[in-house]
Design a protein around this motif. Structure first.
Motif, PDB file in Angstrom:
ATOM      1  N   VAL A  19     -37.901   2.429  40.256  1.00  0.00           N
ATOM      2  CA  VAL A  19     -38.806   2.824  41.312  1.00  0.00           C
ATOM      3  C   VAL A  19     -38.320   4.088  41.672  1.00  0.00           C
ATOM      4  CG1 VAL A  19     -39.681   2.190  43.540  1.00  0.00           C
ATOM      5  CG2 VAL A  19     -39.547   0.435  41.739  1.00  0.00           C
ATOM      6  N   SER A  20     -37.004   4.330  42.046  1.00  0.00           N
ATOM      7  CA  SER A  20     -36.550   5.361  42.454  1.00  0.00           C
ATOM      8  C   SER A  20     -36.729   6.664  41.405  1.00  0.00           C
ATOM      9  CB  SER A  20     -35.026   5.475  42.814  1.00  0.00           C
ATOM     10  OG  SER A  20     -34.778   4.613  43.773  1.00  0.00           O
ATOM     11  N   SER A  21     -36.733   6.372  40.324  1.00  0.00           N
ATOM     12  CA  SER A  21     -36.956   7.165  39.051  1.00  0.00           C
ATOM     13  C   SER A  21     -38.374   7.852  39.222  1.00  0.00           C
ATOM     14  CB  SER A  21     -36.650   6.825  37.791  1.00  0.00           C
ATOM     15  OG  SER A  21     -36.910   7.599  36.685  1.00  0.00           O
ATOM     16  N   PHE A  22     -39.300   6.640  39.317  1.00  0.00           N
ATOM     17  CA  PHE A  22     -40.979   7.109  39.624  1.00  0.00           C
ATOM     18  C   PHE A  22     -41.090   7.993  40.739  1.00  0.00           C
ATOM     19  CE2 PHE A  22     -41.417   2.555  37.550  1.00  0.00           C
ATOM     20  CZ  PHE A  22     -41.317   3.155  35.986  1.00  0.00           C
ATOM     21  N   VAL A  23     -40.509   7.842  41.918  1.00  0.00           N
ATOM     22  CA  VAL A  23     -40.474   8.597  42.940  1.00  0.00           C
ATOM     23  C   VAL A  23     -40.102  10.042  42.659  1.00  0.00           C
ATOM     24  CG1 VAL A  23     -40.071   9.136  45.358  1.00  0.00           C
ATOM     25  CG2 VAL A  23     -40.591   6.729  44.585  1.00  0.00           C
ATOM     26  N   LYS A  24     -38.854  10.012  42.162  1.00  0.00           N
ATOM     27  CA  LYS A  24     -38.301  11.400  41.725  1.00  0.00           C
ATOM     28  C   LYS A  24     -39.399  12.013  40.940  1.00  0.00           C
ATOM     29  CE  LYS A  24     -33.518  10.127  42.593  1.00  0.00           C
ATOM     30  NZ  LYS A  24     -32.370   9.586  42.034  1.00  0.00           N
ATOM     31  N   GLU A  25     -39.671  11.344  39.836  1.00  0.00           N
ATOM     32  CA  GLU A  25     -40.565  12.110  38.886  1.00  0.00           C
ATOM     33  C   GLU A  25     -41.982  12.303  39.373  1.00  0.00           C
ATOM     34  OE1 GLU A  25     -40.218  10.318  34.918  1.00  0.00           O
ATOM     35  OE2 GLU A  25     -37.954  10.431  35.049  1.00  0.00           O
ATOM     36  N   LYS A  36     -44.203  10.153  39.662  1.00  0.00           N
ATOM     37  CA  LYS A  36     -45.190   9.034  39.239  1.00  0.00           C
ATOM     38  C   LYS A  36     -45.996   8.117  40.124  1.00  0.00           C
ATOM     39  CE  LYS A  36     -44.347  10.475  35.134  1.00  0.00           C
ATOM     40  NZ  LYS A  36     -45.055  11.291  34.429  1.00  0.00           N
ATOM     41  N   ILE A  37     -45.145   8.030  41.345  1.00  0.00           N
ATOM     42  CA  ILE A  37     -45.495   7.111  42.561  1.00  0.00           C
ATOM     43  C   ILE A  37     -45.111   7.899  43.606  1.00  0.00           C
ATOM     44  CG2 ILE A  37     -43.454   5.808  42.582  1.00  0.00           C
ATOM     45  CD1 ILE A  37     -45.469   3.399  43.416  1.00  0.00           C
ATOM     46  N   SER A  38     -45.983   7.903  44.632  1.00  0.00           N
ATOM     47  CA  SER A  38     -45.609   8.797  45.729  1.00  0.00           C
ATOM     48  C   SER A  38     -45.140   7.777  46.895  1.00  0.00           C
ATOM     49  CB  SER A  38     -47.036   9.444  46.632  1.00  0.00           C
ATOM     50  OG  SER A  38     -47.807   8.134  47.027  1.00  0.00           O
TER      51      SER A  38
END
Length: 119
Positions: free
Chosen positions: A94-100, A102-104
């Motif tokens: 999830v952290s990776s998605f936030v960093k990229e 992909k999710i706010s």
């Protein structure tokens, strides 16, 4: 869980959409030029050996049906990705998605609120 090849996924999608089928019925779902019967039969038997399909015998022929749902395959695939690429940490994923982006962060807050309301 084994990741399906593109052709295997295509066939499983048809079984998930249409339910139990004979290979001949599976073949009829394809547009022309249809895959050869023997090609489909080989892939279906591989899917059976790998635990994705099973069969019922009707005389000299077999009707195949899915042993795993599409949702279950998706969940297990995601779990495998998280295990292999994120050190089995959903938080890292999830952290990776936030960093990229992909999710706010706002989406995460909304998700947390929904989860808290359900408990």
């Amino acid at each position: 869980m084994k990741k399906l090849t593109n052709k295997e996924k295509e066939i499983m999608d048809l079984y998930w959409q249409h339910g139990p089928m004979f290979v001949r019925e599976l073949q009829e779902l394809y547009a022309e030029p249809r895959p050869h019967f023997n090609t489909l039969s080989t892939i279906v038997r591989i899917l059976e050996r790998e635990g994705f399909l099973a069969h019922k015998q009707f005389g000299n022929t077999y009707q195949y049906y899915p042993l795993i749902s599409e949702a279950e395959y998706g969940r297990k695939s995601i779990a495998g990705i998280i295990k292999n690429y994120f050190d089995d940490s959903y938080l890292s994923a999830v952290s990776s998605f936030v960093k990229e982006e992909k999710i706010s962060v706002e989406d995460l807050r909304e998700l947390i609120n929904k989860i808290e309301q359900e408990q």
